[in-house]
Motif scaffolding. Structure first.
Motif, short mmCIF file in Angstrom:
data_model
loop_
_atom_site.label_atom_id
_atom_site.label_comp_id
_atom_site.label_asym_id
_atom_site.label_seq_id
_atom_site.Cartn_x
_atom_site.Cartn_y
_atom_site.Cartn_z
N SER A 1 0.83 -1.21 0.00
CA SER A 1 0.00 0.00 0.00
C SER A 1 0.86 1.26 0.00
CB SER A 1 -0.94 0.01 1.20
OG SER A 1 -0.24 0.23 2.40
N ARG A 2 2.12 1.14 0.39
CA ARG A 2 3.03 2.29 0.44
C ARG A 2 3.94 2.39 -0.78
NH1 ARG A 2 1.54 1.00 5.42
NH2 ARG A 2 1.74 2.49 7.13
N LEU A 3 3.91 1.41 -1.65
CA LEU A 3 4.77 1.42 -2.84
C LEU A 3 4.29 2.43 -3.86
CD1 LEU A 3 5.68 -2.26 -3.75
CD2 LEU A 3 7.22 -0.41 -3.18
N LYS A 4 5.23 3.11 -4.43
CA LYS A 4 4.92 4.07 -5.49
C LYS A 4 5.69 3.67 -6.75
CE LYS A 4 3.98 7.99 -2.48
NZ LYS A 4 3.79 7.32 -1.28
N CYS A 5 4.99 3.59 -7.85
CA CYS A 5 5.62 3.24 -9.13
C CYS A 5 6.15 4.49 -9.81
CB CYS A 5 4.60 2.57 -10.05
SG CYS A 5 3.92 1.05 -9.40
N GLY B 1 5.77 2.62 -14.62
CA GLY B 1 5.00 1.62 -13.89
C GLY B 1 5.87 0.61 -13.17
N ARG B 2 7.12 0.95 -12.97
CA ARG B 2 8.05 0.04 -12.31
C ARG B 2 8.33 0.49 -10.89
NH1 ARG B 2 12.48 -2.24 -16.38
NH2 ARG B 2 11.08 -2.76 -18.05
N VAL B 3 8.78 -0.46 -10.11
CA VAL B 3 9.17 -0.19 -8.72
C VAL B 3 10.67 -0.43 -8.61
CG1 VAL B 3 8.89 -0.93 -6.33
CG2 VAL B 3 6.91 -0.89 -7.86
N THR B 4 11.38 0.53 -8.08
CA THR B 4 12.82 0.38 -7.90
C THR B 4 13.10 -0.19 -6.51
OG1 THR B 4 13.12 2.58 -6.94
CG2 THR B 4 13.23 2.40 -9.36
N ARG B 5 14.34 -0.60 -6.31
CA ARG B 5 14.70 -1.11 -4.98
C ARG B 5 14.56 -0.01 -3.94
NH1 ARG B 5 19.69 -3.96 -4.30
NH2 ARG B 5 19.53 -4.52 -6.46
N ASN C 1 11.93 2.26 0.70
CA ASN C 1 11.17 3.35 1.31
C ASN C 1 9.82 2.88 1.83
OD1 ASN C 1 13.16 5.28 0.91
ND2 ASN C 1 12.37 5.86 -1.10
N ALA C 2 9.17 1.97 1.12
CA ALA C 2 7.89 1.45 1.57
C ALA C 2 8.04 0.66 2.87
CB ALA C 2 7.27 0.57 0.48
N VAL C 3 9.09 -0.15 2.95
CA VAL C 3 9.32 -0.94 4.17
C VAL C 3 9.65 -0.02 5.34
CG1 VAL C 3 10.82 -2.67 5.27
CG2 VAL C 3 10.07 -2.99 2.91
N ILE D 1 17.31 -5.38 1.05
CA ILE D 1 16.84 -4.89 -0.24
C ILE D 1 17.91 -4.04 -0.91
CG2 ILE D 1 15.18 -3.32 -1.33
CD1 ILE D 1 13.13 -4.39 0.76
N LEU D 2 18.59 -3.21 -0.13
CA LEU D 2 19.60 -2.32 -0.69
C LEU D 2 20.92 -3.03 -0.98
CD1 LEU D 2 19.12 0.95 1.35
CD2 LEU D 2 18.30 0.41 -0.93
#
Length: 79
Positions: free
Chosen positions: A13-17, A21-25, A30-32, A58-59
């Protein structure tokens, strides 16, 4: 990477594309960390630390290895 649906739902719910339309690491990181910071008082210290470790992973982990881990988790669910 995340086994409990509750955490997955909150993080997604916190992820931003981006524009494509892709999600980066960084988006995933940032979402976590956003979830941990906003839910910190409701999380047990062990869960907080576990989520922080996942965010760091993740990083640090190459994206191909992260993808492999996600596929392995999906395979276990289908068995």
């Amino acid at each position: 990477m995340f086994k409990k649906k509750k955490y997955v739902k909150e993080i997604l719910s916190r992820l931003k594309c981006n524009e494509q339309g892709r999600v980066t690491r960084w988006d995933l990181y940032n979402a976590v960390t956003n979830y941990v910071s906003t839910a910190g008082s409701r999380l047990r210290p062990q869960i907080d630390a576990w989520l922080q470790n996942k965010a760091q992973k993740i990083l640090k982990t190459p994206i191909t290895q992260l993808t492999e881990e996600m596929v392995k988790l999906d395979d276990k669910k289908t068995e």
